[in-house]
Design a protein around this motif. Structure first.
Motif, PDB file in Angstrom:
ATOM      1  N   SER A  20      -2.870   7.959   7.469  1.00  0.00           N
ATOM      2  CA  SER A  20      -1.704   8.735   8.149  1.00  0.00           C
ATOM      3  C   SER A  20      -0.962   7.816   9.051  1.00  0.00           C
ATOM      4  CB  SER A  20      -2.205   9.860   8.777  1.00  0.00           C
ATOM      5  OG  SER A  20      -1.385  10.507   9.715  1.00  0.00           O
ATOM      6  N   GLU A  36       5.547   4.779   0.072  1.00  0.00           N
ATOM      7  CA  GLU A  36       4.742   5.149   1.341  1.00  0.00           C
ATOM      8  C   GLU A  36       4.496   3.774   2.303  1.00  0.00           C
ATOM      9  OE1 GLU A  36       0.301   7.225   2.187  1.00  0.00           O
ATOM     10  OE2 GLU A  36       1.085   6.870   0.160  1.00  0.00           O
ATOM     11  N   ASP A  73      -1.752  -1.271   3.231  1.00  0.00           N
ATOM     12  CA  ASP A  73      -0.764  -0.627   2.240  1.00  0.00           C
ATOM     13  C   ASP A  73       0.399  -1.555   1.912  1.00  0.00           C
ATOM     14  OD1 ASP A  73      -2.250   1.610   2.301  1.00  0.00           O
ATOM     15  OD2 ASP A  73      -0.936   2.743   3.568  1.00  0.00           O
ATOM     16  N   PRO A  79       5.180   5.414  -6.191  1.00  0.00           N
ATOM     17  CA  PRO A  79       4.870   6.316  -4.940  1.00  0.00           C
ATOM     18  C   PRO A  79       4.055   5.477  -3.660  1.00  0.00           C
ATOM     19  CG  PRO A  79       4.335   7.603  -6.782  1.00  0.00           C
ATOM     20  CD  PRO A  79       4.325   6.469  -7.233  1.00  0.00           C
ATOM     21  N   THR A  80       3.080   4.642  -4.128  1.00  0.00           N
ATOM     22  CA  THR A  80       2.396   3.929  -3.234  1.00  0.00           C
ATOM     23  C   THR A  80       3.433   3.032  -2.453  1.00  0.00           C
ATOM     24  OG1 THR A  80       1.708   2.253  -4.856  1.00  0.00           O
ATOM     25  CG2 THR A  80       0.328   4.034  -4.126  1.00  0.00           C
ATOM     26  N   LYS A 118       5.544   3.182   6.084  1.00  0.00           N
ATOM     27  CA  LYS A 118       4.501   2.647   7.267  1.00  0.00           C
ATOM     28  C   LYS A 118       5.011   1.384   7.885  1.00  0.00           C
ATOM     29  CE  LYS A 118       0.464   5.341   4.818  1.00  0.00           C
ATOM     30  NZ  LYS A 118      -0.773   5.045   4.478  1.00  0.00           N
TER      31      LYS A 118
END
Length: 582
Positions: free
Chosen positions: A560, A170, A243, A166-167, A174
């Motif tokens: 976010s 995401e 990230d 999942p990371t 981003k």
């Protein structure tokens, strides 16, 4: 070989890498590891061709080739130009040589993946490397945007390569959102300049802008700085970087941090000095961005528990240091920035390979869950310490000379407040990395790790090659300063001569008389002070507590993408306002 013959070969390194990328999925049908072998050979071949240009380029010559022989007519260029100057050639060589080392490392770390996965991985890897070489060699603003986009597309897929995590998904989202916003800034800035001056060639734009700038050209400059600043990951455009670096495979994290982010720095350097001829307002804006990036990145790295995220925030800090060298705008500053950019490629790639190996061998990357790896993985421990010592600027490793040149440039221009900020950021950087080394490798851990693979020969070869390069770039600073950094600074400062050479199909610039006092007492004293204070600070927070003074910054980094997009827009507005009001 004549200059004309050499210049005609300028597109060949990019061609080799793109052809290699196309071959990789086909090679996967032969064997799983064949695509990575193709990647190694492609990077090596491109590096070999680039090495042919080195004697001429480092002697002060600018090699220029117009694709399709669409050469300028009466100072107007329609064709796309490739031009090899010392900065671009050094960066292109770093991209291909380090790319080859990372591809060898991949053979050992990821060689067990399936054919389809490795075929796609190697293809994307070479596309990204081709984009880096294209950025290094192009002398056309729209072509610079095209290579920016190629690098962006490859980076999206490489970030999300392990899509089942999942990371990774995401992080890929981003980087997609924020880099797309950056691409829009670059595209609009390029369009504004083309609408105003009818030119995209660096030389032609320089000739058009050397008589002065208007609000439109300054807004275009702000858009370009924000766009390439996002790719560089400097504050406040850095939201995607931690990230993406954390989620990507180890060799990809090294490629991102060591090479891809510096694409943005090269873009900013070319636009600032070779197109706009260093208008004073932009140097002030860049210095503010640099100091904030250096300090914020270092503070955030001190408060991290995730090893790769810690290194990612340190990348933000180190690129702030490089940007500070550019913002000085003097021969010493530019030479130091070029030197530190190349050094960053080496020591940060080394550190990310170490972090990837720790994760590969233990399945863990949180500092609080690690420890005692110094005995189990001595080669990795030694490589990690070499990387830390290099970043800390301890002689005889490479960071000593590049940091010394930047500090000397700040002293020469009497920017003592900036020097203090960079010194503080260096202390915090030493503390963050020393703390990580202690927690991962040297503190005792009673619990045993699950049985996993140790470092394989290809991984050890990667550590050794990068560590040796860190030492080599540190023990011969006088040669590198004279033969590489001084010519690079010369072509950046001689914007008018660069413009004439690009439009005339080649040119020559003299070497700047630069020197660096390797044994200067003040430089050595600063190094000793930063290391001692940094180690004491690391000991203070070795227990894993987050420093209170870091908490406000951590609260701003919510994760976010909406918040990070807001920071990007606010940063763009501030940069444009600073240029217009400066």
């Amino acid at each position: 070989m004549s200059s004309a013959t050499l210049a005609s070969l300028l597109p060949l390194p990019v061609v080799i890498l793109i052809v290699g990328a196309a071959v990789c999925p086909l090679a996967a049908r032969i064997s799983a590891r064949a695509p990575v072998v193709v990647a190694v050979l492609s990077c090596g071949g491109a590096a070999g061709v680039l090495a042919l240009f080195a004697p001429a380029v480092l002697d002060g010559r600018l090699l220029v080739e117009y694709l399709g022989k669409w050469e300028p007519v009466r100072g107007a260029a329609l064709g796309i130009a490739f031009a090899a100057d010392p900065l671009g050639l050094s960066y292109a060589l770093a991209a291909t040589v380090v790319g080859m080392i990372l591809a060898v490392f991949t053979l050992s770390m990821l060689g067990g993946l399936g054919r389809r996965e490795l075929g796609g991985y190697a293809c994307l890897f070479l596309l990204l490397d081709a984009a880096l070489v294209g950025v290094a060699l192009t002398a056309d603003l729209f072509n610079l945007f095209v290579w920016f986009e190629v690098a962006a597309l490859a980076s999206y897929a490489l970030t999300g390569f392990f899509l089942e995590r999942p990371t990774a998904l995401e992080a890929a989202f981003k980087i997609l959102v924020l880099t797309t916003m950056a691409s829009f800034c670059v595209f609009i800035g390029t369009g504004l300049l083309y609408a105003s001056y009818g030119a995209l060639n660096f030389g032609q734009l320089h000739e058009a802008l050397r008589h002065g700038t208007d609000p439109t050209s300054l807004i275009a400059l702000g858009l370009l700085v924000a766009g390439y600043g996002t790719k560089a990951g400097v504050v406040p455009f850095h939201g995607w970087l931690p990230d993406a670096h954390t989620a990507a495979p180890g060799p990809v994290s090294a490629l991102f941090s060591g090479l891809m982010v510096t694409l943005g720095i090269v873009g900013i350097a070319r636009i600032t000095f070779q197109i706009y001829d260093q208008p004073p307002p932009v140097l002030g804006v860049l210095m503010v961005v640099a100091l904030v990036s250096a300090l914020v990145g270092a503070l955030l790295s001190l408060g991290q528990d995730d090893l790769k995220r810690l290194l990612a925030y340190d990348t933000v800090s180190q690129l702030g240091v490089v940007t500070a060298g550019l913002a000085i705008g003097t021969p010493l500053g530019l030479a130091g920035a070029t030197y530190h950019l190349l050094n960053h490629t080496l020591f940060k790639s080394l550190l990310f390979l170490c972090a990837g190996t720790v994760l590969h061998s233990t399945g863990k990357e949180r500092l609080s869950e690690l420890g005692g790896l110094g005995r189990r993985m001595p080669v990795v421990a030694v490589a990690f310490v070499v990387g830390i010592v290099a970043i800390a600027g301890v002689p005889p490793l490479n960071g000593y000379a590049s940091l010394g040149l930047i500090h000397q440039g700040l002293e020469e221009t009497h920017q003592y407040a900036a020097l203090v900020v960079l010194t503080i950021s260096q202390v915090v950087t030493v503390a963050a990395l020393s703390r990580a080394a202690w927690l991962v490798f040297f503190r005792r851990r009673s619990e045993r790790y699950p049985s996993r693979e140790s470092a394989r020969p290809g991984m050890v070869a990667g550590f050794a090659a990068l560590a040796v390069l860190c030492v080599a770039f540190g023990v011969a600073p006088a040669v590198l300063l004279s033969e590489v950094m001084a010519p690079a600074a010369g072509w950046l400062l001689e914007g008018e001569r660069y413009a004439h050479a690009v439009l005339a199909g080649g040119g020559q610039v003299g070497r700047l008389p630069l020197s660096f006092d390797y044994l200067a007492p003040a430089t050595i004293l600063v190094v000793v002070g930063t290391v001692v204070v940094g180690v004491l600070l690391a000991w203070r927070y070795a227990g894993g507590r987050t420093p209170r003074f870091v908490e406000p910054l951590r609260r701003l980094h919510t994760g976010s993408v909406n918040d990070y997009a807001t920071y990007l827009v606010v940063g763009l507005i501030v940069v444009c306002a600073g240029l217009l009001l400066g």
